[in-house]
Design an enzyme around this catalytic site. Structure first.
Site, PDB file in Angstrom:
ATOM      1  N   GLU A 126       0.855  -1.204   0.000  1.00 16.61           N
ATOM      2  CA  GLU A 126       0.000   0.000   0.000  1.00 16.61           C
ATOM      3  C   GLU A 126       0.887   1.248   0.000  1.00 16.61           C
ATOM      4  O   GLU A 126       1.655   1.456   0.938  1.00 16.61           O
ATOM      5  CB  GLU A 126      -0.910   0.000   1.250  1.00 16.61           C
ATOM      6  N   ASP A 131       3.953   0.851  -5.262  1.00 20.84           N
ATOM      7  CA  ASP A 131       3.061   0.265  -6.255  1.00 20.84           C
ATOM      8  C   ASP A 131       3.307  -1.255  -6.366  1.00 20.84           C
ATOM      9  O   ASP A 131       4.441  -1.682  -6.601  1.00 20.84           O
ATOM     10  CB  ASP A 131       3.375   0.968  -7.588  1.00 20.84           C
ATOM     11  N   ASP A 178      -9.446   0.692  -6.652  1.00 22.56           N
ATOM     12  CA  ASP A 178     -10.069   1.882  -7.269  1.00 22.56           C
ATOM     13  C   ASP A 178     -10.704   1.514  -8.606  1.00 22.56           C
ATOM     14  O   ASP A 178     -10.023   0.994  -9.495  1.00 22.56           O
ATOM     15  CB  ASP A 178      -8.997   2.962  -7.491  1.00 22.56           C
ATOM     16  N   ASP A 231     -17.564  -2.973  -5.039  1.00 20.61           N
ATOM     17  CA  ASP A 231     -18.960  -2.528  -5.039  1.00 20.61           C
ATOM     18  C   ASP A 231     -19.270  -1.852  -6.372  1.00 20.61           C
ATOM     19  O   ASP A 231     -20.320  -1.235  -6.518  1.00 20.61           O
ATOM     20  CB  ASP A 231     -19.211  -1.551  -3.883  1.00 20.61           C
ATOM     21  N   GLU A 242     -15.640  -1.276   1.909  1.00 16.69           N
ATOM     22  CA  GLU A 242     -16.798  -2.174   1.862  1.00 16.69           C
ATOM     23  C   GLU A 242     -17.863  -1.700   2.851  1.00 16.69           C
ATOM     24  O   GLU A 242     -19.050  -1.631   2.518  1.00 16.69           O
ATOM     25  CB  GLU A 242     -16.323  -3.593   2.213  1.00 16.69           C
TER      26      GLU A 242
HETATM   27  C1  LIG Z   1     -10.343   2.232  -2.810  1.00 15.28           C
HETATM   28  S1  LIG Z   1      -8.994   1.901  -1.788  1.00 15.28           S
HETATM   29  C2  LIG Z   1      -9.489   0.413  -0.938  1.00 15.28           C
HETATM   30  C3  LIG Z   1      -8.680   0.171   0.287  1.00 15.28           C
HETATM   31  C4  LIG Z   1      -9.039  -1.114   1.067  1.00 15.28           C
HETATM   32  N1  LIG Z   1      -8.694  -2.300   0.309  1.00 15.28           N
HETATM   33  C5  LIG Z   1     -10.489  -1.137   1.452  1.00 15.28           C
HETATM   34  O1  LIG Z   1     -11.236  -1.935   0.875  1.00 15.28           O
HETATM   35  O2  LIG Z   1     -10.874  -0.341   2.337  1.00 15.28           O
HETATM   36  C6  LIG Z   1      -7.795   1.249  -2.921  1.00 15.28           C
HETATM   37  C7  LIG Z   1      -6.408   1.222  -2.353  1.00 15.28           C
HETATM   38  O3  LIG Z   1      -5.546   0.588  -3.285  1.00 15.28           O
HETATM   39  C8  LIG Z   1      -4.308   1.264  -3.274  1.00 15.28           C
HETATM   40  N2  LIG Z   1      -3.687   0.976  -4.574  1.00 15.28           N
HETATM   41  C9  LIG Z   1      -4.120   1.397  -5.790  1.00 15.28           C
HETATM   42  N3  LIG Z   1      -3.291   0.962  -6.756  1.00 15.28           N
HETATM   43  C10 LIG Z   1      -2.318   0.253  -6.136  1.00 15.28           C
HETATM   44  C11 LIG Z   1      -1.156  -0.419  -6.592  1.00 15.28           C
HETATM   45  N4  LIG Z   1      -0.833  -0.433  -7.884  1.00 15.28           N
HETATM   46  N5  LIG Z   1      -0.367  -1.021  -5.683  1.00 15.28           N
HETATM   47  C12 LIG Z   1      -0.695  -0.999  -4.358  1.00 15.28           C
HETATM   48  N6  LIG Z   1      -1.779  -0.371  -3.868  1.00 15.28           N
HETATM   49  C13 LIG Z   1      -2.571   0.245  -4.740  1.00 15.28           C
HETATM   50  C14 LIG Z   1      -4.659   2.722  -3.061  1.00 15.28           C
HETATM   51  O4  LIG Z   1      -3.583   3.465  -2.515  1.00 15.28           O
HETATM   52  C15 LIG Z   1      -5.832   2.612  -2.108  1.00 15.28           C
HETATM   53  O5  LIG Z   1      -5.421   2.690  -0.761  1.00 15.28           O
END
Ligand SMILES: C[S@@+](CC[C@H](N)C(=O)[O-])C[C@H]1O[C@@H](n2cnc3c(N)ncnc32)[C@H](O)[C@@H]1O
Length: 237
Positions: free
Chosen positions: A84, A111, A133, A169, A210
């Site tokens: 993360e 990443d 995302d 979702d 969620e």
């Molecule tokens: C919408 S949030 C969901 C966070 C958590 N999984 C939840 O359900 O509450 C998506 C997370 O994915 C992380 N993220 C997006 N692309 C990523 C990547 N390529 N590698 C690691 N993390 C990533 C973002 O920083 C963000 O914190």
């Protein structure tokens, strides 16, 4: 195979949110260094050696880390890698690490697409990508985490029979992921009936995103795939 990606990876998410409270800033300074995987310096990682040969599960984009911390607490015999880049989320997870004394967890704070190529083939027993995302606009779909090259990398690092869990979702992203994973020769969908995608797996807790969706009466979909067995060595007659 070249170690360099064809194009430099672009990151579209956030790395920082609100300034960290002093307690959280202390966790980043004092607790994070011992848990951080400095893969980019090492160039390669053998997860099994990190966790004394135990199975290793990987959560990508763990957000504030509720699910990762709960899994690590419930499965002390598994080694966990959490990935993360959002520092405020990492700090929240560290609070749980400290509170629960979690010792079976390492973090990569960048990443995940940089991490995957450094993991050995068939080294991971389970992967979670939860509420990734969705990038709803068509012109942004290429920013979605699930892409064919990422599935190729997941298929490479997952061992035969390993499970890949994806939840969302966002119906469009669910369909996108189903389409991409079902079209990929390494993955098969484990669902046998609607219950299997409508209900969160019994061993999982709700993540922050969620919970937010459910509070707004938005339904969530839970996809589980297995990594198919690799073809065996061809036998000579
Ligand atoms: C919408 S949030 C969901 C966070 C958590 N999984 C939840 O359900 O509450 C998506 C997370 O994915 C992380 N993220 C997006 N692309 C990523 C990547 N390529 N590698 C690691 N993390 C990533 C973002 O920083 C963000 O914190």
């Amino acid at each position: 195979m070249t170690a360099e990606p064809a194009e430099p990876l672009r990151w579209f998410g956030r790395r920082h949110g609100r300034p960290l409270r002093p307690g959280r800033a202390r966790l980043i300074e004092a607790v994070l260094p011992a848990l951080t995987l400095d893969l980019l310096a090492a160039g390669r990682l053998d997860p099994a050696s990190l966790f004394a040969g135990r199975d290793v599960w990987l959560e990508i984009g763990f957000g504030a880390g509720e699910h990762l911390a709960a899994q690590a607490k419930a499965n002390p015999d598994i080694g966990f890698i959490g990935c993360e880049p959002f520092v405020n989320g990492v700090a929240s997870l560290l609070a749980a690490v400290e509170r629960d004394g979690l010792a079976n967890l390492r973090l990569f704070t960048d990443d995940a697409r940089l991490l995957l190529p450094l993991l050995p083939e068939a080294s991971i027993a389970r992967v979670f990508v939860l509420f990734s995302d969705p990038w709803p606009k068509a012109r942004h779909w290429k920013r979605r985490f699930i892409q064919i090259p990422v599935l190729d990398e997941l298929a490479r690092v997952m061992r035969d029979g390993a499970e890949f869990r994806f939840a969302s979702d966002h119906k469009g992203y669910v369909n996108w992921t189903l389409e991409h994973a079902l079209g990929h020769p390494a993955f098969s969908w484990m669902a046998e009936g609607p219950k299997d995608w409508r209900e969160r797996p019994a061993d999982a807790i709700a993540t922050r995103y969620e919970t937010k969706a459910l509070r707004q009466a938005v339904s969530c979909v839970y996809l589980r795939f297995t990594r198919q067995a690799r073809p065996g060595p061809s036998r000579s007659p």
